[in-house]
Design a protein around this motif. Structure first.
Motif, mmCIF file in Angstrom:
data_model
loop_
_atom_site.group_PDB
_atom_site.id
_atom_site.type_symbol
_atom_site.label_atom_id
_atom_site.label_comp_id
_atom_site.label_asym_id
_atom_site.label_seq_id
_atom_site.Cartn_x
_atom_site.Cartn_y
_atom_site.Cartn_z
ATOM 1 N N GLN B 195 24.239 68.142 -47.841
ATOM 2 C CA GLN B 195 23.661 69.485 -47.890
ATOM 3 C C GLN B 195 23.701 70.151 -46.526
ATOM 4 O O GLN B 195 23.997 71.333 -46.415
ATOM 5 C CB GLN B 195 22.216 69.414 -48.385
ATOM 6 C CG GLN B 195 22.128 69.128 -49.864
ATOM 7 C CD GLN B 195 20.731 69.364 -50.402
ATOM 8 O OE1 GLN B 195 19.890 69.946 -49.731
ATOM 9 N NE2 GLN B 195 20.496 68.905 -51.606
ATOM 10 N N ARG B 196 23.407 69.340 -45.491
ATOM 11 C CA ARG B 196 23.465 69.895 -44.139
ATOM 12 C C ARG B 196 24.865 70.399 -43.823
ATOM 13 O O ARG B 196 25.053 71.457 -43.248
ATOM 14 C CB ARG B 196 23.061 68.820 -43.116
ATOM 15 C CG ARG B 196 21.659 68.984 -42.588
ATOM 16 C CD ARG B 196 21.465 68.225 -41.299
ATOM 17 N NE ARG B 196 21.742 66.792 -41.445
ATOM 18 C CZ ARG B 196 20.895 65.931 -42.002
ATOM 19 N NH1 ARG B 196 19.748 66.358 -42.473
ATOM 20 N NH2 ARG B 196 21.201 64.662 -42.098
ATOM 21 N N LYS B 197 25.846 69.609 -44.242
ATOM 22 C CA LYS B 197 27.235 69.961 -43.986
ATOM 23 C C LYS B 197 27.603 71.266 -44.703
ATOM 24 O O LYS B 197 28.278 72.128 -44.146
ATOM 25 C CB LYS B 197 28.118 68.819 -44.501
ATOM 26 C CG LYS B 197 29.422 68.684 -43.774
ATOM 27 C CD LYS B 197 30.063 67.368 -44.162
ATOM 28 C CE LYS B 197 31.538 67.403 -43.852
ATOM 29 N NZ LYS B 197 32.210 66.171 -44.222
ATOM 30 N N CYS B 198 27.143 71.384 -45.947
ATOM 31 C CA CYS B 198 27.423 72.590 -46.722
ATOM 32 C C CYS B 198 26.789 73.809 -46.073
ATOM 33 O O CYS B 198 27.416 74.857 -45.943
ATOM 34 C CB CYS B 198 26.877 72.449 -48.138
ATOM 35 S SG CYS B 198 27.670 71.162 -49.059
ATOM 36 N N LEU B 199 25.540 73.634 -45.637
ATOM 37 C CA LEU B 199 24.857 74.754 -45.001
ATOM 38 C C LEU B 199 25.588 75.165 -43.738
ATOM 39 O O LEU B 199 25.738 76.349 -43.450
ATOM 40 C CB LEU B 199 23.408 74.377 -44.677
ATOM 41 C CG LEU B 199 22.460 74.412 -45.865
ATOM 42 C CD1 LEU B 199 21.141 73.769 -45.514
ATOM 43 C CD2 LEU B 199 22.229 75.843 -46.310
ATOM 44 N N GLY B 200 26.068 74.163 -43.005
ATOM 45 C CA GLY B 200 26.819 74.444 -41.788
ATOM 46 C C GLY B 200 28.065 75.252 -42.097
ATOM 47 O O GLY B 200 28.368 76.254 -41.448
ATOM 48 N N LYS B 201 28.768 74.827 -43.146
ATOM 49 C CA LYS B 201 29.993 75.516 -43.534
ATOM 50 C C LYS B 201 29.684 76.955 -43.957
ATOM 51 O O LYS B 201 30.414 77.885 -43.618
ATOM 52 C CB LYS B 201 30.643 74.748 -44.691
ATOM 53 C CG LYS B 201 32.010 75.253 -45.072
ATOM 54 C CD LYS B 201 33.061 74.842 -44.061
ATOM 55 C CE LYS B 201 34.307 75.696 -44.231
ATOM 56 N NZ LYS B 201 35.301 75.447 -43.192
#
Lengths: 282, 429
Positions: B195-201
């Motif tokens: 989820q963190r990665k998605c938010l970053g993207k």
């Protein structure tokens, strides 16, 4: 208009769809890659994890031919226009199975891709188009068997064979037109999905595959019989390939063409009419 | 000429016929018999009584490059709005203009086929999402690296774990480069790291100057990613304001009714059965329902619910969440193994699960209570992350002699010791 990466940025207007419209061909060409990928997916998936793989495209018509030859050809001695019965039936089965596969997969293309329809925008007609196209491949896999049979029975194609692409096109157009009607109806009424196998079976009996159309003698009934566009197509395909034409039957050819086009055009209009509700009711 | 707005929505409305909504297809026979029954009655099919407006009179503009959040309770019309903007469905009235390609992440993995390999699905899914073949080919390595499934990229995705499947699906979607990106709740799934990665993207996309429309229940994601937010309420636009203001409005007006939340019949999704929430209350130390509790007093969170059928392994619990979306704690009524043993199967009936939040724990501010009723790894019966909000008043809490806001969600009363190690000038002098 601005450009980015060389593409112009499109301006899209979203508003209630107005009454009757035809297919937006320019938009459809923009989605040609999607059509390609969906046909490719259908083909790939159809033969994945199967024992015989693509051979199925050959086994089905050949097995049907064998059964037809035994029961109709040998036991019932159905007249076959003076052509050896196995060759006669196979030359009818191939265009018929092209039609049947195309319209059966085309007709369920919307419902079986409902997750795409409800989530993503694309011209909906892409789905029946790519289903029909993916069915064409099977025909070309099985076609060499028919050629081999012709060589075995000593039939050489003549100039009439030039008509073959036309008959194939007519088969695909008819199948596509029927798919447009049935796929849109299937979204609204799931009954359609259940009766499609039944319809395709009836339709086959109404098409001169196991028997020659000369069997129908009464001229009045012959006209009614020819309302089925596949009658002209299957007869034409068989005669063009085997060179048994006395002359080109312009009349029946034109008749088939008109009926196929009528199905296609009404199908397109109906499909477009229903299209805007697909995502809400599918 | 540069268009100032990416999205310009003008009085959009969407009407559904009840009965054909949301996904009720009909049989031929029903239609025929209905036609016969309605024969001669004018306009029978579109009678007002049989319709409802999922969206009404929605107008707003989104400037180019802006990230806008869309929030509202379930059924407020968020998804319908996104579907109209991504052209999945047509509006009944009104018009909207969108300048640029629209990419929608209404659900990741659309069109994925289980029999195809990861690599094949990347191409297929890319085409479905509107990418050109050469565009996908150019980004293939990047997509595969982002998905973290390199080793299995030539394995059919039906053999993937659900996490791998999701990562691959999101990786394709994340590499779309439309001018307007429409995102709906993609972040509700996957593990925390993903989820963190998605938010970053997503914030990369927003920072790259593209317009993003983002629907979420995750307030911290909305606050982090968007500058402006639209609040929808029962199909109407309740507010369009800078995100902090809109989120605050939503959390304080959206559903809180003075420390108590009561669920009406229509508000509970059908798949919650046999679980049915009845009421959630904040009860102060005097025993009365309260919207505001004191930081220095204990209070309790009280949840009544009905089971229409027995459930084995049920756990009912609360989340305490800040209005910025940070979780303060999660606690279940059967966290204690002895209790779990005792209530291993709860038979049909009305229950009350109640917990006491100790005094001197929370900092002043507004908090959100979420409820969850589930069986571990089997089924989530009911889930509402924003069931109720309440205030904590800091009067008398440690450190309130200084009139300044304390940072932090908790404000525990800690035992401090101050020892004098060496003393020159005399501390007591």
């Amino acid at each position: 208009m601005e450009t980015r990466n060389g593409d112009t940025i499109p301006e899209v207007t979203i508003q209630p769809a107005s009454g009757w419209r035809l297919i937006d061909l320019r938009e459809l060409t923009r989605y040609r890659e999607l059509i390609y990928f969906l046909s490719w997916r259908d083909l790939k998936v159809r033969y994945k994890q199967t024992l015989l793989g693509v051979a199925w495209a050959v086994v089905q018509p050949v097995m049907t031919m064998v059964v037809f030859s035994i029961f109709f050809g040998n036991l019932a001695s159905v007249p076959s226009d003076g052509i050896p019965y196995p060759l006669f039936s196979l030359a009818g089965l191939l265009p018929w199975q092209l039609f049947e596969n195309a319209f059966r997969s085309g007709s369920k293309s919307l419902v079986s891709n409902r997750n795409m329809v409800t989530k993503i925008y694309f011209p909906r007609v892409v789905l029946p188009v790519s289903s029909v196209l993916s069915s064409v491949a099977d025909f070309f896999v099985a076609f060499p068997i028919l050629i081999a049979m012709m060589i075995y029975y000593g039939y050489m194609p003549n100039a009439y064979a030039l008509l073959l692409p036309f008959y194939l096109l007519l088969t695909v157009i008819t199948a596509f037109g029927v798919s447009l009607w049935f796929s849109a109806l299937d979204v609204l009424y799931r009954d359609i999905g259940y009766i499609i196998p039944f319809i395709s079976q009836l339709w086959m009996y109404l098409t001169p595959i196991a028997y020659g159309s000369d069997l129908i003698k009464n001229p009045k009934w012959r006209t009614v019989y020819h309302l089925n566009p596949m009658v002209g197509v299957v007869n034409g395909f068989r005669r063009a390939l085997l060179g048994t034409y006395a002359e080109i039957p312009w009349q029946s050819l034109l008749f088939s063409l008109l009926i196929s086009l009528a199905i296609l055009v009404t199908g397109l209009v109906y499909f477009r009419r229903m299209e805007r509700n697909f995502a809400d009711v599918i | 000429m540069t268009s100032r707005y990416s999205v310009d929505v003008n009085k959009i409305g969407k009407r559904y016929r009840i009965g054909s909504m949301p996904t009720m297809y009909r049989t031929f026979r029903e239609t025929i018999s209905e036609r016969i029954k309605n024969f001669g009655r004018a306009n029978a099919g579109t009678a007002e009584a049989n319709t409802f407006w999922a969206l009404q009179d929605i107008s707003f503009k989104v400037a180019e490059g802006q990230a806008v959040g869309i929030i509202g309770r379930n059924g407020a019309g968020k998804s319908t709005l996104l579907k109209i903007l991504s052209r999945v469905t047509d509006p009944t009235v009104g018009r909207a203009k969108i300048y640029g390609r629209v990419g929608s992440l209404l659900e990741v993995g659309t069109g994925f086929h289980p029999e195809l390999t990861g690599r094949e699905n990347i191409f297929l899914n890319g085409a479905i999402l509107g990418m050109k073949n050469n565009e996908i080919a150019a980004k293939l390595d990047e997509i595969i690296a982002f998905s973290e499934v390199e080793r299995f990229i030539d394995t059919p995705v039906k053999r993937y774990s659900s996490g791998m499947y999701l990562r691959l699906a999101f990786a394709v979607a994340a590499h779309l480069e439309p001018e307007v990106l429409v995102v709906d709740e993609v972040l509700a799934v996957g593990d925390a790291e993903f989820q963190r990665k998605c938010l970053g993207k997503m914030s990369d996309v927003a920072n790259a100057g593209r317009t993003v429309l983002f629907v979420s229940h995750n307030m911290s994601a909305i606050l982090r990613l968007t500058s402006e937010t639209i609040v929808l309420d029962k199909g109407r636009l309740a507010m369009q304001a800078p995100t902090a203001e809109a989120v605050d409005y939503y959390l304080s007006h959206g559903f809180s009714q003075g420390g108590e939340r009561v669920w009406k019949a229509g508000e509970v999704p059908a798949d919650a059965a046999p679980f049915k929430p009845l009421a959630l209350k904040i009860i102060n130390s005097q025993g009365s329902v309260a919207d505001t509790v004191r930081s220095t007093d204990e209070f309790s969170i009280d949840f009544t619910y009905r089971l229409d059928d027995a459930i084995t392994g049920l756990r009912v619990g609360f989340y305490l969440i800040s209005t910025r979306g940070e979780f303060v704690f999660t606690s279940f009524d059967v966290d204690d193994p002895e209790k779990f043993e005792k209530f291993s199967t709860r038979s049909a009936g009305v229950y009350r699960s109640r917990c006491v939040v100790p005094a001197n724990l929370l900092n002043e501010g507004r908090f959100v209570v979420g409820v969850n009723a589930s069986t571990f790894r089997i089924k989530r019966y009911f889930h509402d992350e924003h069931a109720l909000t309440f205030n904590v008043d800091g009067t008398g809490a440690p450190g309130t002699q200084w009139a300044e806001a304390r940072t932090g969600l908790v404000r525990p009363k800690l035992d401090w010791e101050i020892e004098v190690e060496t003393c020159r000038s005399g501390i007591n002098s």
